[in-house]
Write an enzyme that holds these catalytic residues in place. Structure first.
Site, PDB file in Angstrom:
ATOM      1  N   ASP B   9       0.838  -1.197   0.000  1.00  0.00           N
ATOM      2  CA  ASP B   9       0.000   0.000   0.000  1.00  0.00           C
ATOM      3  C   ASP B   9       0.883   1.260   0.000  1.00  0.00           C
ATOM      4  OD1 ASP B   9      -2.251   1.668   0.419  1.00  0.00           O
ATOM      5  OD2 ASP B   9      -1.946   1.583   2.592  1.00  0.00           O
ATOM      6  N   ASP B  11      -0.377   4.976   0.992  1.00  0.00           N
ATOM      7  CA  ASP B  11      -0.672   5.927   2.072  1.00  0.00           C
ATOM      8  C   ASP B  11      -0.467   5.285   3.437  1.00  0.00           C
ATOM      9  OD1 ASP B  11      -1.369   7.617   0.048  1.00  0.00           O
ATOM     10  OD2 ASP B  11      -3.527   7.400   0.310  1.00  0.00           O
ATOM     11  N   ASP B 134      -2.275  -0.567   5.977  1.00  0.00           N
ATOM     12  CA  ASP B 134      -2.618  -0.038   7.311  1.00  0.00           C
ATOM     13  C   ASP B 134      -4.115  -0.136   7.589  1.00  0.00           C
ATOM     14  OD1 ASP B 134      -2.846   1.987   5.228  1.00  0.00           O
ATOM     15  OD2 ASP B 134      -3.447   3.349   6.847  1.00  0.00           O
TER      16      ASP B 134
END
Lengths: 182, 182
Positions: B9, B11, B134
């Site tokens: 990922d 961000d 996250d």
């Protein structure tokens, strides 16, 4: 029952990139190519000036103003009710196409939610039950059923690993009638 | 042996969006938030003005100028040799972020090829062996091993379905040492 996941390509499946090539080539050179001339050849090599044609792909407006393939809007709207549908388009090679492709979808397929859109380099990590695509390189890695959407460049391919669909009426018949969604 | 596929990922994993929020919030309001204040809360709700914070996500430059998370460049460069690596980022909700995220990657991770980048709405159709993310909403649908990368908003989560990694050193240990690639 969970809906089956359907992966749909954009170029040559929803967006009529072949007509766009022909139109831009005529505007640039005066030469009017026929779809007949393009059968069985990679798009760029089918035109007398491959470099010019490849340049179109990097030119702002090329993807944004592409015409819509006949029947795609109606049939995809129907499929969207019955399938877990994703539009997956290879766009990273032409970064200017990222926003153009998204805007094009918003204009012509406003019923497609942004959560259903994927712009990628390679489609290898994409999994699902059905994939509609015009390129073997995308279908070959796919884990589900492979539907080869007819385009001039793939007209010579005759291989039972793929189910050929010639137009959106055939897709409708296959995915909405044959695969009756019990 | 085929390399294992690793999905990473952007961000809060590669791009330090939390620092960017804190910086932009201070510039807009004069209030200096601490990471401590943000623990265990969704990012926008952790700030006294959620609407302002959500507006940042739609503002040109927010993603493009985000700082890089410490260690990510070095470790991802190493992982890129051993794994079939893809960067997968949810970007469609913020169309202006599409080109910004691609440019950000080209600047900070020039060794990542465009074929390794996927910008999507939902990550549900993405399959692989490992995913570093996250957000539980992304990990929960994933078919492989789920690595939860620590961020302020996920600090409260304690669930054995996810392997928590607190920083890129821990990712390196887990994916380059424990999983010795025979």
């Amino acid at each position: 029952m969970a809906k089956k996941r359907l992966i749909i390509d954009m170029d040559h499946v929803m967006a009529d990139i072949t007509s766009q090539y022909i139109k831009w080539f005529k505007e640039a050179t005066g030469i009017e190519m026929q779809r007949q001339d393009l059968l069985g050849k990679p798009e760029d090599q089918a035109f007398p000036d491959p470099q010019l044609v490849r340049k179109f792909l990097h030119t702002p407006g090329f993807f944004r103003s592409a015409p819509v393939i006949a029947g795609s809007q109606e049939v995809i709207r129907e499929l969207n009710d019955s399938y877990d549908l994703f539009i997956v388009s290879a766009a990273m090679e032409f970064p200017q196409s990222l926003s153009e492709k998204f805007e094009w979808l918003q204009e012509h397929f406003p019923f497609i939610h942004w959560q259903q859109v994927i712009l990628c380099g390679s489609k290898r990590p994409i999994s699902g039950d059905f994939m509609i695509d015009d390129h073997l390189k995308n279908l070959d890695h796919f884990n589900g059923e492979k539907l080869l959407f007819s385009a001039t460049h793939n007209s010579d391919i005759d291989n039972s690993a793929y189910t050929r669909v010639n137009n959106w009426d055939e897709v409708r018949r296959l995915l909405l009638q044959l695969h009756a969604l019990a």
